[in-house]
Motif scaffolding. Structure first.
Motif, PDB file in Angstrom:
ATOM      1  N   GLU A  47      25.529 -10.558  13.124  1.00 38.88           N
ATOM      2  CA  GLU A  47      24.258 -10.094  13.693  1.00 38.88           C
ATOM      3  C   GLU A  47      23.640 -11.196  14.531  1.00 38.88           C
ATOM      4  O   GLU A  47      23.144 -10.973  15.634  1.00 38.88           O
ATOM      5  CB  GLU A  47      23.307  -9.652  12.577  1.00 38.88           C
ATOM      6  N   TYR A  58       8.334   3.304  31.165  1.00 43.04           N
ATOM      7  CA  TYR A  58       8.990   2.073  30.755  1.00 43.04           C
ATOM      8  C   TYR A  58      10.194   2.373  29.870  1.00 43.04           C
ATOM      9  O   TYR A  58      11.286   1.890  30.087  1.00 43.04           O
ATOM     10  CB  TYR A  58       7.998   1.177  30.008  1.00 43.04           C
ATOM     11  N   ALA A 107      19.349  -5.377  12.335  1.00 42.84           N
ATOM     12  CA  ALA A 107      18.577  -6.561  12.731  1.00 42.84           C
ATOM     13  C   ALA A 107      18.332  -7.401  11.488  1.00 42.84           C
ATOM     14  O   ALA A 107      17.744  -6.922  10.527  1.00 42.84           O
ATOM     15  CB  ALA A 107      17.253  -6.154  13.366  1.00 42.84           C
ATOM     16  N   ILE A 108      18.809  -8.636  11.515  1.00 39.74           N
ATOM     17  CA  ILE A 108      18.702  -9.499  10.344  1.00 39.74           C
ATOM     18  C   ILE A 108      17.851 -10.709  10.688  1.00 39.74           C
ATOM     19  O   ILE A 108      18.179 -11.465  11.597  1.00 39.74           O
ATOM     20  CB  ILE A 108      20.096  -9.963   9.867  1.00 39.74           C
ATOM     21  N   LEU A 118      17.122  -1.170  11.663  1.00 37.20           N
ATOM     22  CA  LEU A 118      17.172  -1.526  10.245  1.00 37.20           C
ATOM     23  C   LEU A 118      16.933  -3.025  10.145  1.00 37.20           C
ATOM     24  O   LEU A 118      17.814  -3.823  10.451  1.00 37.20           O
ATOM     25  CB  LEU A 118      18.536  -1.162   9.655  1.00 37.20           C
ATOM     26  N   ALA A 133      10.651  -7.512  18.038  1.00 40.33           N
ATOM     27  CA  ALA A 133      10.373  -7.341  19.463  1.00 40.33           C
ATOM     28  C   ALA A 133      11.598  -6.774  20.186  1.00 40.33           C
ATOM     29  O   ALA A 133      11.485  -5.849  20.988  1.00 40.33           O
ATOM     30  CB  ALA A 133       9.954  -8.674  20.077  1.00 40.33           C
ATOM     31  N   MET A 176      16.342 -13.975   8.935  1.00 44.50           N
ATOM     32  CA  MET A 176      16.338 -14.766   7.704  1.00 44.50           C
ATOM     33  C   MET A 176      15.013 -15.507   7.510  1.00 44.50           C
ATOM     34  O   MET A 176      14.667 -15.883   6.411  1.00 44.50           O
ATOM     35  CB  MET A 176      17.484 -15.777   7.718  1.00 44.50           C
ATOM     36  N   TYR A 222      12.123  -3.135  19.333  1.00 36.82           N
ATOM     37  CA  TYR A 222      11.151  -2.261  19.971  1.00 36.82           C
ATOM     38  C   TYR A 222      11.458  -2.067  21.444  1.00 36.82           C
ATOM     39  O   TYR A 222      11.243  -0.992  22.002  1.00 36.82           O
ATOM     40  CB  TYR A 222       9.737  -2.817  19.797  1.00 36.82           C
ATOM     41  N   SER A 223      11.993  -3.139  22.085  1.00 36.15           N
ATOM     42  CA  SER A 223      12.265  -3.038  23.513  1.00 36.15           C
ATOM     43  C   SER A 223      13.507  -2.185  23.778  1.00 36.15           C
ATOM     44  O   SER A 223      13.823  -1.871  24.909  1.00 36.15           O
ATOM     45  CB  SER A 223      12.459  -4.430  24.112  1.00 36.15           C
ATOM     46  N   GLU A 253      10.275 -11.829  13.709  1.00 35.36           N
ATOM     47  CA  GLU A 253       9.376 -11.459  14.803  1.00 35.36           C
ATOM     48  C   GLU A 253      10.186 -11.161  16.055  1.00 35.36           C
ATOM     49  O   GLU A 253       9.951 -10.181  16.751  1.00 35.36           O
ATOM     50  CB  GLU A 253       8.387 -12.602  15.094  1.00 35.36           C
ATOM     51  N   GLU A 254      11.157 -12.032  16.315  1.00 38.78           N
ATOM     52  CA  GLU A 254      11.985 -11.878  17.499  1.00 38.78           C
ATOM     53  C   GLU A 254      12.794 -10.580  17.417  1.00 38.78           C
ATOM     54  O   GLU A 254      12.896  -9.826  18.386  1.00 38.78           O
ATOM     55  CB  GLU A 254      12.911 -13.086  17.558  1.00 38.78           C
ATOM     56  N   ARG A 255      13.344 -10.295  16.224  1.00 41.25           N
ATOM     57  CA  ARG A 255      14.153  -9.088  16.066  1.00 41.25           C
ATOM     58  C   ARG A 255      13.301  -7.830  16.202  1.00 41.25           C
ATOM     59  O   ARG A 255      13.735  -6.830  16.776  1.00 41.25           O
ATOM     60  CB  ARG A 255      14.845  -9.070  14.707  1.00 41.25           C
ATOM     61  N   ASN A 298      23.093 -10.982  18.534  1.00 45.03           N
ATOM     62  CA  ASN A 298      21.733 -11.100  19.061  1.00 45.03           C
ATOM     63  C   ASN A 298      21.654 -12.198  20.123  1.00 45.03           C
ATOM     64  O   ASN A 298      21.023 -12.025  21.157  1.00 45.03           O
ATOM     65  CB  ASN A 298      20.764 -11.391  17.922  1.00 45.03           C
ATOM     66  N   THR A 348       3.808 -10.128  20.272  1.00 47.88           N
ATOM     67  CA  THR A 348       3.628  -9.407  19.012  1.00 47.88           C
ATOM     68  C   THR A 348       2.209  -9.480  18.480  1.00 47.88           C
ATOM     69  O   THR A 348       1.857  -8.771  17.554  1.00 47.88           O
ATOM     70  CB  THR A 348       4.586  -9.962  17.948  1.00 47.88           C
ATOM     71  N   ARG A 360       2.965  -7.724   7.342  1.00 48.88           N
ATOM     72  CA  ARG A 360       3.473  -7.856   8.698  1.00 48.88           C
ATOM     73  C   ARG A 360       4.019  -6.530   9.249  1.00 48.88           C
ATOM     74  O   ARG A 360       3.841  -6.203  10.420  1.00 48.88           O
ATOM     75  CB  ARG A 360       4.569  -8.932   8.721  1.00 48.88           C
ATOM     76  N   LEU A 362       4.424  -4.479  26.415  1.00 43.84           N
ATOM     77  CA  LEU A 362       5.058  -3.165  26.264  1.00 43.84           C
ATOM     78  C   LEU A 362       6.504  -3.271  25.779  1.00 43.84           C
ATOM     79  O   LEU A 362       7.014  -2.363  25.129  1.00 43.84           O
ATOM     80  CB  LEU A 362       4.990  -2.386  27.569  1.00 43.84           C
ATOM     81  N   SER A 363       7.141  -4.389  26.078  1.00 40.22           N
ATOM     82  CA  SER A 363       8.516  -4.547  25.585  1.00 40.22           C
ATOM     83  C   SER A 363       8.506  -5.002  24.136  1.00 40.22           C
ATOM     84  O   SER A 363       9.548  -5.070  23.495  1.00 40.22           O
ATOM     85  CB  SER A 363       9.262  -5.578  26.426  1.00 40.22           C
ATOM     86  N   GLY A 364       7.302  -5.329  23.633  1.00 40.39           N
ATOM     87  CA  GLY A 364       7.221  -5.764  22.239  1.00 40.39           C
ATOM     88  C   GLY A 364       7.427  -7.259  22.090  1.00 40.39           C
ATOM     89  O   GLY A 364       7.381  -7.789  20.991  1.00 40.39           O
ATOM     90  N   LYS A 365       7.652  -7.975  23.181  1.00 42.60           N
ATOM     91  CA  LYS A 365       7.912  -9.415  23.053  1.00 42.60           C
ATOM     92  C   LYS A 365       6.643 -10.173  22.717  1.00 42.60           C
ATOM     93  O   LYS A 365       6.687 -11.267  22.160  1.00 42.60           O
ATOM     94  CB  LYS A 365       8.547  -9.963  24.342  1.00 42.60           C
ATOM     95  N   ASP A 409       1.150  -4.401  10.233  1.00 43.89           N
ATOM     96  CA  ASP A 409       0.661  -4.880  11.523  1.00 43.89           C
ATOM     97  C   ASP A 409       1.450  -4.255  12.656  1.00 43.89           C
ATOM     98  O   ASP A 409       0.897  -3.761  13.628  1.00 43.89           O
ATOM     99  CB  ASP A 409       0.889  -6.405  11.625  1.00 43.89           C
TER     100      ASP A 409
END
Lengths: 375, 375
Positions: free
Chosen positions: B87, B54, A100-101, A69, A113, A103, A116-117, A109-111, B91, B32, A152, B27-30, A155
């Motif tokens: 969050e 993976y 995942a927040i 989310l 990734a 701001m 997804y991992s 982008e980091e969240r 993270n 982007t 985004r 593949l880990s999504g890092k 994408d």
């Protein structure tokens, strides 16, 4: 404790002198009472190293589906209400939400990734409430940060075809992601219908700054709908400005000042923000006019619960529960075939009637409002 | 695709003609970017059935720790800001948060059970902001629903000794759960110090309904601290009531009406709600008094971003970031030994200065406010 030995639930039940169903309910946490039975079961499980096995089997099973989310902040009234509804819908479908927040763009982008991992089965991205619909809180994003928007997210969906994605609200999505949003054009029509049915024959519009599409659309709808429905209004009765109590107060004093124009005055006010509505009501009080007896006020906002003013305002609100249910449904029906196309679904808002428009209504029983699912 | 064959990352890298590090990042999504490299890697992985492997290895690894986050609703300003901070802290520690929202007691019990049956490593339970600190939104729980409180969370912690639990805010916890909260007694002292340093010599207090411990404490602190610091006040300058704009407006007109008492008037107002502060400021404007020049206003509330009034109010806010970091730290240091004792930690609030108290300050450079981590 480790779970190398193969203890079965039957042995635990025997040792604790309860049924296997009870063992299951205690160890899964579904039985929450901490009484003698629970203690006996946990003690038996512990002495047989059973709990470790249970956890391991839960881990191996595929039962727990997770959806990511992604939001910008929960300090946004639209997002906050949407998140409450999504958690409910996900739980009903036996799914869990990983929060995942982001701001700003970089953090998002980091969240994305990170999500997804990890082990998630789909992504829900909620755009902030924009413009009029955010009520009192529109902390703006930076100049080059558009927030969570179709571009985004699309994408991401395009580059991760194994992944179900639903975007909620925000700008137009593309063919790669599902989209669930609100039917904005119906909002003003609903509000005017509501006032008409309560005998108002003249209305004013206290709008947002007319610097975005949404406000422009709302004002256009206000003008055309009042014309079609023969609802009286004057050009000076439409005002635009910030979402503040003071502005609502000032504008309302201006609109109702005795020296203005035709000698008529509005019997209904449509405000695009709750703070403006509060100010309007204070001004009316000062002029000796009562709400809802003399003037009815309806608020186009999703800022439902963030207030406890003495008078509660009728609002036009997004259909949070329906939008959340549709989102989960779309994630459950994964895109499997090469012929998959995304769903783009708009839900009409609904009116939550409160004291500010409470009045005997004009017409027959078939004008009854449908029962709201809120409150 | 299934992952039965044992393709290694080296084969994927060779086929895609990139480094193994790039394969891993794509593949880990890092990574982007969706450019030619990313497409090549995904295509190679797909043709070799590598992505499935993976995912499976990520699934088996123990890297992804999850904490359950149990709250009542995100439509509460304290909870909303706390969730944003949690969050972030989770993270940073490479942990994920599973969201669980229980609006009433029954739902919370169900969510607790569901969380426990899933793969989580600890529980964070956030109680709503209560009383004065909730600003404009205090939708009350039902008469027999105390919300997320120490008693029930402690019960859960006691009956799940393998489980780390941190309760944030709310009533006193027990010896079974960690607790992280705010030091309330310092709040009023901070506010009075802030006004004193800005040359105010007389103050008024617009408080909450005095029906809870917190308000009673605040008022007691207000009286004792103003006496100790020789800050002038009059009994009529302390008022109690609902968190509404109208009440702030009325009370302020009353306090500043010329016929009252000594002929003095307050140079500083302490309001326990943002809406009361907005009303107070409108009343002052009507009386021809300016904020902050004639009267300074400080708001005891955690309702930071839910407004965009023309004048921004100085607030005393909880130290969200510190509280979140401490929460995660406590969960990371699991209770392992039989000698474990819970941590009960109070964080002092801090002042976020904005326009409503902006003024040349009295004294030397060592009175500088410490830089806030907010904004």
């Amino acid at each position: 404790m480790n779970g190398e030995n193969n203890v079965s639930i039957i042995e635990v039940a025997a040792l604790a002198d309860v049924s296997t169903a009870t063992v299951s309910r205690v160890l899964s946490g579904k039985r929450t009472k901490n009484d003698d039975i629970s203690r006996r079961v946990r003690k038996a499980a512990q002495s047989l190293n059973y709990e470790a096995n249970y956890a391991a089997s839960a881990l191996r099973s595929d039962v727990t589906k997770s959806y990511g989310l992604l939001i910008e902040t929960v300090q946004d009234t639209f997002t906050a209400q949407m998140v409450d509804a999504l958690e409910q819908a996900a739980n009903t479908a036996d799914r869990q939400l990983i929060l995942a927040i982001g701001m700003n763009r970089e953090t998002r982008e980091e969240r994305l990734a990170t999500l997804y991992s990890r082990r998630i089965d789909g992504l829900i991205a909620v755009a902030r409430g924009k413009g009029a619909r955010t009520g009192g809180d529109e902390s703006t994003n930076g100049p080059d940060d558009q927030g969570i928007q179709g571009h985004r997210i699309a994408d991401f969906a395009a580059s991760h075809p194994d992944f179900s994605v639903v975007q909620i609200s925000g700008n137009a999505p593309t063919l790669y992601a599902n989209w669930v949003g609100m039917d904005d054009s119906g909002t003003i029509q609903l509000a005017i219908d509501h006032l008409t049915a309560r005998n108002a024959t003249s209305i004013a519009f206290l709008g947002d700054f007319p610097n975005n599409m949404l406000t422009a659309n709302m004002f256009a709808t206000f003008q055309s709908t009042s014309e079609i429905t023969s609802m009286y209004t004057e050009p000076e009765w439409s005002t635009f400005g910030p979402h503040t109590v003071e502005r609502g107060y000032r504008d309302t004093l201006g609109i109702f000042s005795p020296q203005s124009g035709s000698g008529r005055r509005p019997q209904g006010l449509i405000c695009t923000s709750l703070h403006v509505a509060i100010g309007a009501r204070m001004a009316l009080g000062q002029l000796g006019l009562s709400v809802p007896e003399d003037v009815k006020i309806i608020c186009i906002t999703d800022n439902r619960p963030f207030t406890n003013e003495e008078l509660e305002f009728t609002t036009v609100s997004p259909a949070y529960e329906y939008m959340a249910e549709e989102t989960i449904r779309l994630l459950e029906s994964r895109k499997k075939s090469p012929h998959w196309l995304p769903a783009h679904t708009m839900f009409p808002p609904h009116i939550v009637q409160r004291a500010s428009t409470h009045a005997p209504r004009f017409g027959a029983s078939d004008m009854e409002q449908p029962a709201s699912r809120d409150q």
